[in-house]
Motif scaffolding. Structure first.
Motif, mmCIF file in Angstrom:
data_model
loop_
_atom_site.group_PDB
_atom_site.id
_atom_site.type_symbol
_atom_site.label_atom_id
_atom_site.label_comp_id
_atom_site.label_asym_id
_atom_site.label_seq_id
_atom_site.Cartn_x
_atom_site.Cartn_y
_atom_site.Cartn_z
ATOM 1 N N ILE A 168 4.320 -5.896 -11.537
ATOM 2 C CA ILE A 168 3.490 -6.988 -11.033
ATOM 3 C C ILE A 168 2.208 -7.047 -11.856
ATOM 4 O O ILE A 168 1.625 -6.020 -12.214
ATOM 5 C CB ILE A 168 3.170 -6.848 -9.534
ATOM 6 C CG1 ILE A 168 2.495 -5.509 -9.204
ATOM 7 C CG2 ILE A 168 4.426 -7.033 -8.711
ATOM 8 C CD1 ILE A 168 2.025 -5.413 -7.755
ATOM 9 N N ALA A 169 1.819 -8.279 -12.173
ATOM 10 C CA ALA A 169 0.649 -8.523 -13.001
ATOM 11 C C ALA A 169 -0.010 -9.812 -12.533
ATOM 12 O O ALA A 169 0.632 -10.632 -11.852
ATOM 13 C CB ALA A 169 1.050 -8.645 -14.470
ATOM 14 N N PRO A 170 -1.295 -10.036 -12.863
ATOM 15 C CA PRO A 170 -1.911 -11.323 -12.532
ATOM 16 C C PRO A 170 -1.116 -12.471 -13.136
ATOM 17 O O PRO A 170 -0.514 -12.339 -14.195
ATOM 18 C CB PRO A 170 -3.310 -11.218 -13.153
ATOM 19 C CG PRO A 170 -3.582 -9.744 -13.204
ATOM 20 C CD PRO A 170 -2.265 -9.107 -13.489
ATOM 21 N N GLU A 171 -1.104 -13.589 -12.439
ATOM 22 C CA GLU A 171 -0.272 -14.721 -12.829
ATOM 23 C C GLU A 171 -0.538 -15.196 -14.255
ATOM 24 O O GLU A 171 0.380 -15.637 -14.953
ATOM 25 C CB GLU A 171 -0.521 -15.869 -11.843
ATOM 26 C CG GLU A 171 0.404 -17.049 -11.974
ATOM 27 C CD GLU A 171 0.117 -18.092 -10.921
ATOM 28 O OE1 GLU A 171 1.048 -18.400 -10.149
ATOM 29 O OE2 GLU A 171 -1.040 -18.569 -10.848
ATOM 30 N N LEU A 226 -5.066 -5.483 -5.511
ATOM 31 C CA LEU A 226 -5.839 -5.006 -6.658
ATOM 32 C C LEU A 226 -5.337 -5.621 -7.959
ATOM 33 O O LEU A 226 -6.127 -5.990 -8.829
ATOM 34 C CB LEU A 226 -5.768 -3.480 -6.730
ATOM 35 C CG LEU A 226 -6.510 -2.724 -5.617
ATOM 36 C CD1 LEU A 226 -6.134 -1.255 -5.641
ATOM 37 C CD2 LEU A 226 -8.016 -2.887 -5.772
ATOM 38 N N VAL A 227 -4.018 -5.731 -8.093
ATOM 39 C CA VAL A 227 -3.457 -6.363 -9.283
ATOM 40 C C VAL A 227 -3.884 -7.827 -9.355
ATOM 41 O O VAL A 227 -4.233 -8.341 -10.422
ATOM 42 C CB VAL A 227 -1.919 -6.235 -9.284
ATOM 43 C CG1 VAL A 227 -1.309 -7.070 -10.406
ATOM 44 C CG2 VAL A 227 -1.505 -4.773 -9.437
ATOM 45 N N ASP A 228 -3.874 -8.504 -8.230
ATOM 46 C CA ASP A 228 -4.286 -9.906 -8.180
ATOM 47 C C ASP A 228 -5.713 -10.087 -8.683
ATOM 48 O O ASP A 228 -6.029 -11.106 -9.311
ATOM 49 C CB ASP A 228 -4.160 -10.413 -6.745
ATOM 50 C CG ASP A 228 -4.730 -11.806 -6.556
ATOM 51 O OD1 ASP A 228 -4.138 -12.760 -7.107
ATOM 52 O OD2 ASP A 228 -5.763 -11.945 -5.882
ATOM 53 N N ARG A 229 -6.577 -9.099 -8.438
ATOM 54 C CA ARG A 229 -7.967 -9.184 -8.890
ATOM 55 C C ARG A 229 -8.147 -8.763 -10.342
ATOM 56 O O ARG A 229 -9.273 -8.658 -10.833
ATOM 57 C CB ARG A 229 -8.858 -8.313 -7.985
ATOM 58 C CG ARG A 229 -8.936 -8.767 -6.545
ATOM 59 C CD ARG A 229 -9.512 -10.177 -6.423
ATOM 60 N NE ARG A 229 -10.880 -10.226 -6.908
ATOM 61 C CZ ARG A 229 -11.952 -10.044 -6.139
ATOM 62 N NH1 ARG A 229 -11.788 -9.831 -4.839
ATOM 63 N NH2 ARG A 229 -13.167 -10.109 -6.640
ATOM 64 N N GLU A 245 -1.000 -12.951 1.699
ATOM 65 C CA GLU A 245 -1.180 -14.360 1.391
ATOM 66 C C GLU A 245 -2.239 -14.564 0.306
ATOM 67 O O GLU A 245 -3.181 -13.795 0.175
ATOM 68 C CB GLU A 245 -1.602 -15.132 2.641
ATOM 69 C CG GLU A 245 -0.522 -15.228 3.703
ATOM 70 C CD GLU A 245 -0.942 -16.108 4.857
ATOM 71 O OE1 GLU A 245 -2.029 -16.735 4.757
ATOM 72 O OE2 GLU A 245 -0.203 -16.168 5.848
ATOM 73 N N GLY A 246 -2.051 -15.624 -0.465
ATOM 74 C CA GLY A 246 -3.065 -16.043 -1.437
ATOM 75 C C GLY A 246 -3.036 -15.319 -2.759
ATOM 76 O O GLY A 246 -3.879 -15.587 -3.628
#
Length: 287
Positions: A168-171, A226-229, A245-246
């Motif tokens: 998983i990584a930021p989009e 954390l990955v999302d950030r 979510e989000g």
């Protein structure tokens, strides 16, 4: 003696808090406190002492507590026996964090509809803790990660979900080669004390990847956040939705990795076997 009052006392002693006991029993704190007073009046002794919000058993309470567990267990067994092998009485379930949100709600909805006489108590926990609780007789069944060692012959297993490993990584992070991306970014590791984290660790060792680790967590939803950030990349099992979510994440499946199996484990026999089989039946309907 009303065994509900005794159960309230045992729950308060376990939680150390009337408020938390009330939450678990689905009662108001005032109702729990009233049950305690009624039980103390019947027994003629004070069972708990209060210091601020903390509640502790007194010497008399500890003596009662030693016998209360066996009495409550016998009461539940009597209810199950009185049901003439029909699913009824209390069912003590264990579930991991991802199972609590992704698998258990639908299963419990089916259970409540098909077997309304079953009373469910759910114990959250890590797979390894739930496994040992099940073997110790503290749970009747548990939804957890399949252990990497053989399941005892006294128990049965049903796989509910195969969960492959995903990066998983930021989009907006470009990823052409997952392994190259992993070596270039900070790595957030899934806790190696967890059975799922051990699957990730075996994958990393098999691939010979040298990573810049900076954090190790046992909470998958926290890792995803954390990955999302943009704080790093991670490898996790693709657990049952919902995910937080989000989040704006991309998932890259790692086909060379082992698959995490999540399923239900239960004992082949016991006083609540009819309720256990009813639960397993509802699990099968969810597949």
């Amino acid at each position: 003696m009303d065994t509900r009052f005794l159960e309230s006392f045992v729950t308060v002693a376990s939680c150390g808090s009337i408020a938390e006991a009330a939450r678990r029993l689905n009662l108001t704190p005032a109702a729990v406190a009233q049950r305690l007073r009624a039980l103390e009046a019947e027994l003629g002794h004070s069972l708990v002492s209060r210091t601020g919000r903390t509640v502790r058993p007194t010497a008399s309470g500890l003596a009662v507590l030693a016998e209360a567990h066996a009495l409550l267990e016998a009461t539940r067994a009597l209810k199950a026996a009185a049901a003439n092998d029909m699913p009824a009485g209390q069912l003590r379930l264990g579930a991991t964090a991802t199972a609590l949100t992704g698998l258990l709600p639908a299963i419990l909805a089916t259970l409540g509809q098909n077997f309304p006489r079953i009373e469910v108590f759910v114990r959250p926990g890590a797979s390894v803790d739930l496994y040992h609780a099940l073997l110790a007789g503290e749970c009747d069944a548990a939804i957890l990660v399949r252990p990497h060692f053989p399941i005892p012959k006294s128990h049965e297993w049903l796989t509910l979900r195969d969960e492959p490993l995903v990066l998983i990584a930021p989009e907006d992070t470009p990823i052409e080669d997952p392994h190259a991306a992993l070596t270039q970014a900070p790595f957030i590791r899934y806790d190696r004390n967890q059975w799922g984290g051990q699957i990730v660790d075996r994958y990393l060792r098999k691939q010979g990847l040298k990573l810049r680790e900076w954090l190790e967590l046992d909470a998958l939803d926290a890792i995803a956040a954390l990955v999302d950030r943009g704080l790093g990349l991670a490898i996790v099992p693709e657990w049952a939705p919902p995910w937080p979510e989000g989040l704006r994440l991309q998932k890259v499946r790692l086909d060379a990795g082992d698959v995490r199996q999540t399923g239900v484990l239960w004992g082949r026999s016991g006083p609540r076997i009819a309720a256990v089989r009813a639960f397993v039946e509802c699990c099968q309907q969810s597949l």
